[in-house]
Design a protein around this motif. Structure first.
Motif, PDB file in Angstrom:
ATOM      1  N   VAL A  85       0.963  -1.232   0.007  1.00  0.00           N
ATOM      2  CA  VAL A  85      -0.068  -0.066  -0.126  1.00  0.00           C
ATOM      3  C   VAL A  85       0.916   1.288   0.046  1.00  0.00           C
ATOM      4  O   VAL A  85       2.377   1.048  -0.038  1.00  0.00           O
ATOM      5  N   SER A  86       0.402   2.455  -0.133  1.00  0.00           N
ATOM      6  CA  SER A  86       1.167   3.551  -0.090  1.00  0.00           C
ATOM      7  C   SER A  86       1.494   4.161   1.492  1.00  0.00           C
ATOM      8  O   SER A  86       0.810   3.738   2.450  1.00  0.00           O
ATOM      9  N   PRO A  87       2.765   4.713   1.683  1.00  0.00           N
ATOM     10  CA  PRO A  87       3.074   5.271   2.888  1.00  0.00           C
ATOM     11  C   PRO A  87       1.926   6.257   3.544  1.00  0.00           C
ATOM     12  O   PRO A  87       1.552   6.105   4.619  1.00  0.00           O
ATOM     13  N   LEU A  88       1.051   7.061   2.646  1.00  0.00           N
ATOM     14  CA  LEU A  88      -0.090   7.708   3.243  1.00  0.00           C
ATOM     15  C   LEU A  88      -1.097   6.970   3.673  1.00  0.00           C
ATOM     16  O   LEU A  88      -1.556   7.274   4.699  1.00  0.00           O
ATOM     17  N   THR A  89      -1.289   5.681   3.143  1.00  0.00           N
ATOM     18  CA  THR A  89      -2.286   4.985   3.695  1.00  0.00           C
ATOM     19  C   THR A  89      -1.958   4.403   4.859  1.00  0.00           C
ATOM     20  O   THR A  89      -2.799   4.197   5.982  1.00  0.00           O
ATOM     21  N   VAL A  90      -0.455   3.854   5.213  1.00  0.00           N
ATOM     22  CA  VAL A  90       0.039   3.460   6.375  1.00  0.00           C
ATOM     23  C   VAL A  90      -0.239   4.581   7.363  1.00  0.00           C
ATOM     24  O   VAL A  90      -0.560   4.190   8.542  1.00  0.00           O
ATOM     25  N   ARG A  91       0.330   5.815   7.060  1.00  0.00           N
ATOM     26  CA  ARG A  91       0.173   6.892   7.982  1.00  0.00           C
ATOM     27  C   ARG A  91      -1.279   7.211   8.428  1.00  0.00           C
ATOM     28  O   ARG A  91      -1.531   7.463   9.672  1.00  0.00           O
ATOM     29  N   THR A  92      -2.284   6.922   7.432  1.00  0.00           N
ATOM     30  CA  THR A  92      -3.602   7.193   8.125  1.00  0.00           C
ATOM     31  C   THR A  92      -3.953   6.065   9.031  1.00  0.00           C
ATOM     32  O   THR A  92      -4.502   6.467   9.949  1.00  0.00           O
ATOM     33  N   HIS A  93      -3.753   4.723   8.792  1.00  0.00           N
ATOM     34  CA  HIS A  93      -3.939   3.815   9.717  1.00  0.00           C
ATOM     35  C   HIS A  93      -3.121   3.966  11.103  1.00  0.00           C
ATOM     36  O   HIS A  93      -4.060   3.860  12.190  1.00  0.00           O
ATOM     37  N   VAL A  94      -2.078   4.626  11.062  1.00  0.00           N
ATOM     38  CA  VAL A  94      -1.153   4.656  12.199  1.00  0.00           C
ATOM     39  C   VAL A  94      -1.984   5.900  13.135  1.00  0.00           C
ATOM     40  O   VAL A  94      -2.211   5.572  14.315  1.00  0.00           O
TER      41      VAL A  94
END
Length: 225
Positions: free
Chosen positions: A185-194
């Motif tokens: 997935v994109s780093p932005l998606t990961v950041r959103t989950h975090v």
């Protein structure tokens, strides 16, 4: 936007060195200096800096007590604490992270690494190296501090399966980019989950998310050796 920094260290020469280094950058400045923890708390309440660069060992009120006081003050909710320590692997560092510190640096850090660390923590991220995560955190953070209710599995009930998965990778010391590669997935998606996980769990920042991951059993601490 200028990052406003409070220096807290009992060594005047070290404070002067850090001040020169920080003030040389266009995007940050030192707003005050403290020689002990009590003074650091008082100056934090007066100046409300974006970040406190905190020495953990100081006479009188030490950096641990000062960190706890600053992070527990609702008026200082936007102030982050970055710990400075002579020893990167140190139980006191774990106590500081429990108290709400956003990360730590060794005093032998390079100038570039120090400035990068200030920017990272001021931006709301934690500064936890993989080495720190796999040693200090796994050895000392699985047990809660005295008087603090430990995180339990039920605390994670509000998280989605993907949020728990991302949280577990964060607790292993992985960056958003590394997690993105693992999950495709994109780093932005990961950041959103975090950030969603932090919001649901009431975590002050990424460092506290790591603490909760270990205390709740989402990630197992390695045996103490």
């Amino acid at each position: 936007m200028t990052i406003r920094v409070l220096l807290a260290d009992d060594q005047a020469l070290l404070r002067a060195t850090f001040r020169i280094l920080i003030d040389s950058c266009d995007d940050m400045k030192v707003v005050a200096e403290a020689a002990d923890g009590e003074e650091a708390v008082a100056l934090a309440r007066t100046h409300r800096p974006d970040l406190v660069l905190m020495d953990i060992r100081m006479p009188g009120t030490d950096g641990l007590a000062a960190t706890s006081a600053i992070c527990a003050d609702p008026d200082l909710a936007d102030t982050r604490v970055l710990i400075l320590t002579t020893f990167e692997i140190d139980e006191y560092v774990a106590e500081a992270l429990r108290a709400g510190a956003s990360g730590f640096l060794g005093k032998d850090v390079t100038a570039d690494a120090l400035l990068a660390g200030v920017r990272t923590v001021a931006a709301g991220d934690s500064l936890l190296s993989p080495l720190a995560t796999r040693t200090v955190i796994t050895r000392f953070l699985a047990a809660p501090a005295k008087g603090v209710r430990p995180a339990v599995p039920e605390d994670l009930a509000a998280l989605t399966a993907r949020e728990r998965e991302v949280m577990a990778w964060v607790a292993e010391g992985c960056s958003n980019e590394e997690i993105a590669g693992k999950l495709v997935v994109s780093p932005l998606t990961v950041r959103t989950h975090v950030h969603r996980a932090m919001t649901k769990l009431g975590a002050r920042d990424r460092a506290q998310l790591v603490v909760i991951a270990y205390q709740s059993g989402l990630v197992q601490a390695s045996p103490r050796g």
